[in-house]
Design an enzyme around this catalytic site. Sequence first.
Site, PDB file in Angstrom:
ATOM      1  N   ASN A  44      -7.709   1.062  -4.165  1.00 52.23           N
ATOM      2  CA  ASN A  44      -7.204   1.259  -5.523  1.00 52.23           C
ATOM      3  C   ASN A  44      -8.283   1.094  -6.590  1.00 52.23           C
ATOM      4  O   ASN A  44      -7.975   0.912  -7.765  1.00 52.23           O
ATOM      5  CB  ASN A  44      -6.070   0.266  -5.813  1.00 52.23           C
ATOM      6  CG  ASN A  44      -4.822   0.562  -5.006  1.00 52.23           C
ATOM      7  OD1 ASN A  44      -4.510   1.714  -4.718  1.00 52.23           O
ATOM      8  ND2 ASN A  44      -4.107  -0.474  -4.615  1.00 52.23           N
ATOM      9  N   HIS A  60       8.535  -0.944  -8.165  1.00 53.91           N
ATOM     10  CA  HIS A  60       7.831  -1.777  -7.198  1.00 53.91           C
ATOM     11  C   HIS A  60       8.706  -2.928  -6.689  1.00 53.91           C
ATOM     12  O   HIS A  60       9.625  -3.384  -7.372  1.00 53.91           O
ATOM     13  CB  HIS A  60       6.557  -2.337  -7.851  1.00 53.91           C
ATOM     14  CG  HIS A  60       5.617  -2.988  -6.892  1.00 53.91           C
ATOM     15  ND1 HIS A  60       5.606  -4.348  -6.674  1.00 53.91           N
ATOM     16  CD2 HIS A  60       4.652  -2.468  -6.100  1.00 53.91           C
ATOM     17  CE1 HIS A  60       4.663  -4.638  -5.792  1.00 53.91           C
ATOM     18  NE2 HIS A  60       4.072  -3.521  -5.431  1.00 53.91           N
ATOM     19  N   GLU A  76       8.042   1.851 -14.211  1.00 55.84           N
ATOM     20  CA  GLU A  76       6.592   1.855 -14.010  1.00 55.84           C
ATOM     21  C   GLU A  76       5.964   2.983 -14.829  1.00 55.84           C
ATOM     22  O   GLU A  76       6.580   4.036 -15.025  1.00 55.84           O
ATOM     23  CB  GLU A  76       6.244   2.058 -12.538  1.00 55.84           C
ATOM     24  CG  GLU A  76       6.657   0.904 -11.642  1.00 55.84           C
ATOM     25  CD  GLU A  76       6.173   1.080 -10.213  1.00 55.84           C
ATOM     26  OE1 GLU A  76       5.053   1.596 -10.006  1.00 55.84           O
ATOM     27  OE2 GLU A  76       6.918   0.697  -9.289  1.00 55.84           O
ATOM     28  N   SER A 121       3.432   3.800  -7.890  1.00 54.75           N
ATOM     29  CA  SER A 121       2.345   3.476  -6.981  1.00 54.75           C
ATOM     30  C   SER A 121       2.327   4.296  -5.700  1.00 54.75           C
ATOM     31  O   SER A 121       1.268   4.451  -5.089  1.00 54.75           O
ATOM     32  CB  SER A 121       2.407   1.992  -6.621  1.00 54.75           C
ATOM     33  OG  SER A 121       3.630   1.672  -5.985  1.00 54.75           O
ATOM     34  N   ASP A 166       5.801  -1.733 -16.298  1.00 55.03           N
ATOM     35  CA  ASP A 166       4.793  -2.103 -15.300  1.00 55.03           C
ATOM     36  C   ASP A 166       3.761  -0.977 -15.272  1.00 55.03           C
ATOM     37  O   ASP A 166       4.037   0.119 -14.798  1.00 55.03           O
ATOM     38  CB  ASP A 166       5.471  -2.267 -13.939  1.00 55.03           C
ATOM     39  CG  ASP A 166       4.483  -2.410 -12.786  1.00 55.03           C
ATOM     40  OD1 ASP A 166       3.277  -2.212 -12.987  1.00 55.03           O
ATOM     41  OD2 ASP A 166       4.935  -2.709 -11.663  1.00 55.03           O
ATOM     42  N   HIS A 180      -0.830   0.775 -12.335  1.00 56.88           N
ATOM     43  CA  HIS A 180      -1.638   1.911 -11.882  1.00 56.88           C
ATOM     44  C   HIS A 180      -2.015   2.855 -13.021  1.00 56.88           C
ATOM     45  O   HIS A 180      -2.654   3.880 -12.788  1.00 56.88           O
ATOM     46  CB  HIS A 180      -0.896   2.671 -10.784  1.00 56.88           C
ATOM     47  CG  HIS A 180      -0.710   1.871  -9.537  1.00 56.88           C
ATOM     48  ND1 HIS A 180      -1.612   1.883  -8.506  1.00 56.88           N
ATOM     49  CD2 HIS A 180       0.270   1.001  -9.170  1.00 56.88           C
ATOM     50  CE1 HIS A 180      -1.201   1.072  -7.544  1.00 56.88           C
ATOM     51  NE2 HIS A 180      -0.050   0.525  -7.930  1.00 56.88           N
ATOM     52  N   LYS A 206      -6.431  -3.197  -9.610  1.00 56.15           N
ATOM     53  CA  LYS A 206      -6.542  -1.767  -9.349  1.00 56.15           C
ATOM     54  C   LYS A 206      -7.806  -1.226 -10.041  1.00 56.15           C
ATOM     55  O   LYS A 206      -8.904  -1.469  -9.583  1.00 56.15           O
ATOM     56  CB  LYS A 206      -5.275  -1.052  -9.839  1.00 56.15           C
ATOM     57  CG  LYS A 206      -3.970  -1.657  -9.335  1.00 56.15           C
ATOM     58  CD  LYS A 206      -3.836  -1.614  -7.835  1.00 56.15           C
ATOM     59  CE  LYS A 206      -2.465  -2.044  -7.320  1.00 56.15           C
ATOM     60  NZ  LYS A 206      -2.046  -3.399  -7.665  1.00 56.15           N
TER      61      LYS A 206
END
Length: 397
Positions: A46, A132, A176, A180, A204, A207, A239
Amino acid sequence: MQNAEIQRWLAARREQGLYRQEQQVQTLPGGLLNSNGALFVNFSGNDYLGLGEAPLLRQAMADAALADGVASTGSPLITGYQPAHAELIATLRDWLGVEDVLLFSSGFAANQAMLSALVGPDDLLLLDRYCHASMQDLLTSGQRSFKRYPHQDLTALAAMLQQSGIKNQDVVVATEGVFSMDGDVTDCAAILHLLTAKQPLLLDDAHGIGVLGSEGRGSWAAHGVQVSALQCLMANFGKALAGQGGFLAGSRDVIDFIRQQSRHYIYSTALSPALCRAMQSSVLLCRAEQWRREKLADNIALFRQLARQAGLGIADSMTAIQPVLCADNTSAMRWSNALKERGIWLHAIRPPTVPQARLRISLSASHSELQIRQLVQVLVQTQPVTAQNHTTTIPES
């Protein structure tokens, strides 16, 4: 649980192709890793910006270990909050334009703290179905009312919001910024358009941070959203920022509210001060070195172009995460193993992490054009006959 039951459970796990175990590796510069003395091109990491191999960042960590020490010695509210923590927080506040920040040992802990504090016992939590595990796990406690809307289906979300209005329920929405396992980006502006001022949005952006938006501020910034429109932002250092730990960012009152009651914050040892110094350097590099985001964007475009030309089924993702769905767990594992035999490290992701097994290709600014061409060539050469040739739609479990 008795030992015999444990043994039966483990045996069933192996038979289902769901057994997991650690694989010891050493990550190396240039998008490589070493496993048992063999070199592989790493497409499972990542480190999206390649900061993990930046000499300046490595030196910052080493210097900080000597100057500040590696141990915080306690929780943040006792002895763990040191100058390194305060300066990292000041850097994050300046970068993101927020009033305050809380540091956590992991993004998982930060997400748990965010939801447990900001979703009240009488609130209805509306959560994207593919969020997640750190967000989903809170739902299993049975202490909160929740509904999961179909992945990225804003029409369904709008209907749920309308229904909650009829029932006069207070609503919190959580999602998110970049998913992910699918790599798709949430349109935060569109979600906020559905919400009233009394319906907070929790994001969130693990990423999205570092990769999207001006100076890598995140997916929300890429959609022209002001960070103040989010009640709370979760992101992490593990990440694109090439470190470890997570953080929550928001208004002074919201962050203080979490500080006062979060068990994850109050009862955990604070991050290493050396790590905090390194992450401060990482944020500064991320802001200044736009070329890393440009190189990553070029690599994403190259991979997608080559994959389409080769007839590979790829998802509709414009981020560093490029999933290729597989027919089943066995197909995914066979494909992953065949790739390793050809020098490509690409891990198979299986249920329950995802609803359908896949190869999760993770691109980085560290990858060269030659490595990406090699990836596509070997993917085609090793593709199982049972592998699916289209991945645009991912069925829900």
